[in-house]
Design an enzyme around this catalytic site. Structure first.
Site, mmCIF file in Angstrom:
data_model
loop_
_atom_site.group_PDB
_atom_site.id
_atom_site.type_symbol
_atom_site.label_atom_id
_atom_site.label_comp_id
_atom_site.label_asym_id
_atom_site.label_seq_id
_atom_site.Cartn_x
_atom_site.Cartn_y
_atom_site.Cartn_z
ATOM 1 N N GLU A 244 0.865 -1.346 0.215
ATOM 2 C CA GLU A 244 0.023 -0.032 0.184
ATOM 3 C C GLU A 244 0.890 1.334 -0.071
ATOM 4 O O GLU A 244 1.420 1.814 1.080
ATOM 5 C CB GLU A 244 -1.021 -0.015 1.294
ATOM 6 C CG GLU A 244 -1.611 1.305 1.218
ATOM 7 C CD GLU A 244 -2.931 1.218 2.223
ATOM 8 O OE1 GLU A 244 -2.711 0.356 3.313
ATOM 9 O OE2 GLU A 244 -3.598 2.187 2.434
ATOM 10 N N LYS A 286 -2.758 -2.067 -3.050
ATOM 11 C CA LYS A 286 -3.623 -1.045 -2.575
ATOM 12 C C LYS A 286 -3.298 0.337 -2.861
ATOM 13 O O LYS A 286 -2.692 0.878 -2.172
ATOM 14 C CB LYS A 286 -3.934 -1.475 -1.016
ATOM 15 C CG LYS A 286 -4.822 -0.690 -0.349
ATOM 16 C CD LYS A 286 -5.542 -1.249 0.935
ATOM 17 C CE LYS A 286 -6.099 -0.307 1.595
ATOM 18 N NZ LYS A 286 -7.039 -0.793 2.808
#
Ligand code: 13P
Length: 461
Positions: A244, A286
């Protein structure tokens, strides 16, 4: 195995005006760029992370790879997405207190029980990211009184866990951060796997401030190296890492700038993961959706179709097809916006990538959600800490998951189950400032976490 000379040789200087003046890890950088000093997040740390990541990745057996790929593909399934319910104690506490509730362990447990208990959850969710505390908590309304990981597994929802310990400012660029939690990551991952977790999340944060020439290349490099080592460590323990690199929506930047920084950050991340030979088939990405900064002028803001187009374009340019799934964070969008944008992205993904190549219709990854706020805000408002609202709030949790599962298929039609009437879910400085103690692991003290200087004009979250 990556050696130091290879890494240094491969450093490239940025040509983007966003990062020309910031420090860089590279010895081959433009002479005007100051070098990042040695520190836990300087040049030495950068090389150490890369070398450790490469060592771990090289030891992964085919059997381990198969297991990781199976999990990653279970997570990235059509018509399913992830619930991010991994807020640290301070971050969730802030939301509980704002709702007039206390931030104690029992309130956090009871709230998570509302989120995880809908009987049909497994029809919409493939996984749920938990905070470490939650892995050891029980569903008291469950007839068998199971622990949350077992309850979720019984519904076909894979339990995952946040393994980072929050953010810390960079010595050489104090308004930027790197992520804490590397010290005893291997031991914690082994423990989390034993507790039932099958995937993990590590949040790196990139801030845009064009006037201050942020982000710096050095910030993107150290965060990418940490993501690579985190990913390799998780995989060594059987956990699928969600990578992420969140670009904050804070700021007045245009969608165009946001797209440029996103592409630069994704290049850096996948370059670094490739250097370490991280097994991409056993990872998920992400990112955020690409839209103008939250403080950008409201007139002339691009239409949602534009955000979907830019998002898809950046991903197509920068994310390797070996990655099975891209799961977006909601990033402060309203509940309804996040669903509509995901829906648009998936509708657009079914069309040709370019009018010049009419046969290029497919995207190589599942495009889905790993939403936190936009799968939860209406649930918290409905529950209000009262047991009498439990059933109703659980229904809202199920309805939000269902709407986003439809959006994953590009088939969402509304009406949206949000009860918040378009309320903004934007929060500033999540994960640092007063929130810096994101702990829950043993490795790093959360008490007295490093004081940070929030960007001027912003309040520490
Ligand atoms: P939001 O969907 O609230 O942005 O959070 C998702 C998340 O896990 C960010 O790290």
């Amino acid at each position: 195995m990556v050696d130091r000379r290879t890494i240094l040789r491969c450093q490239i200087s940025s040509s983007s005006p966003v990062f020309t003046r910031g420090p860089t890890m590279s010895t081959a950088s433009p002479s005007s760029a100051p070098q990042a000093p040695a520190s836990s997040h300087g040049l030495e740390a950068y090389h150490l992370h890369l070398m450790e990541a490469a060592k771990l990745a090289a030891q992964l057996t085919q059997h381990q790879k198969n297991a990781l790929e199976t999990i990653a593909n279970q997570m990235a399934r059509p018509g399913r997405g992830l619930l991010a319910a991994d807020e640290s104690v301070p971050t969730l506490g802030k939301r509980l207190v704002a709702a007039g509730l206390v931030n104690d362990e029992e309130t956090r447990r009871a709230y998570r029980e509302v989120l995880f208990s809908h009987p049909d959850l497994g029809e919409y969710l493939s996984g749920a990211i938990l905070f470490s505390e939650t892995l050891g908590q029980k569903a008291v309304k469950d007839a068998e009184g199971r622990l949350f990981p077992a309850l979720l597994q019984s519904k076909g929802v894979l339990p995952g866990v946040k393994v980072d310990l929050g953010l810390e400012p960079l010595e050489y660029s104090a308004r930027e951060t790197h992520t804490k939690g590397m010290n005893d990551l291997m031991e914690r991952c082994q423990e989390f796997y034993a507790q039932g977790a099958r995937f993990a999340k590590w949040r790196a944060v990139i801030r845009i401030d064009e006037a201050a020439n942020l982000p710096t290349r050095a910030c993107m490099q150290i965060n990418s190296a940490e993501l690579a080592r985190y990913a390799a460590t998780c995989q060594a323990c059987g956990l699928v890492p969600i990578v992420e690199p969140e670009i904050l929506i804070e700021g007045a930047h245009s969608a165009e700038t946001f797209a440029r920084v996103t592409e630069a950050a994704l290049s850096e991340v996948y370059y670094t993961l490739a250097q370490a030979k991280v097994f991409l088939e056993g990872t998920l990405l992400k990112p955020q959706m690409i839209m103008p900064g939250v403080d950008s002028p409201s007139e002339g803001r691009p239409r949602p179709e534009e955000a979907a187009r830019r998002t898809l374009e950046a991903l197509r340019r920068r994310v390797p097809p070996a990655v099975p799934g891209v799961v977006f964070l909601s990033g402060g969008q309203t509940e309804e916006q996040a669903t509509q944008n995901l829906n648009l992205i998936n509708q657009l993904a079914k069309r040709p990538a370019s009018p010049f190549r009419p046969s290029s219709t497919t995207c190589p990854w599942i495009l889905s959600f790993s939403f936190g706020r936009s799968l939860q805000a209406s649930v918290l408002a409905t529950w209000d800490g009262k047991d009498k609202n439990y059933e109703k709030a659980m229904e809202v949790a199920g309805a939000l998951a269902k709407a986003n599962a439809q959006a994953q298929l590009g088939e969402y039609q509304g009406p949206h189950p949000s009860v918040l009437k378009g309320q903004s879910l934007h929060e500033t400085n999540r994960g640092w400032g007063a929130n810096a103690g994101e702990g829950g692991g043993k490795g790093e003290s959360t008490a007295g976490a490093t004081a940070t200087v929030p960007p001027s004009g912003e309040t520490a979250a």
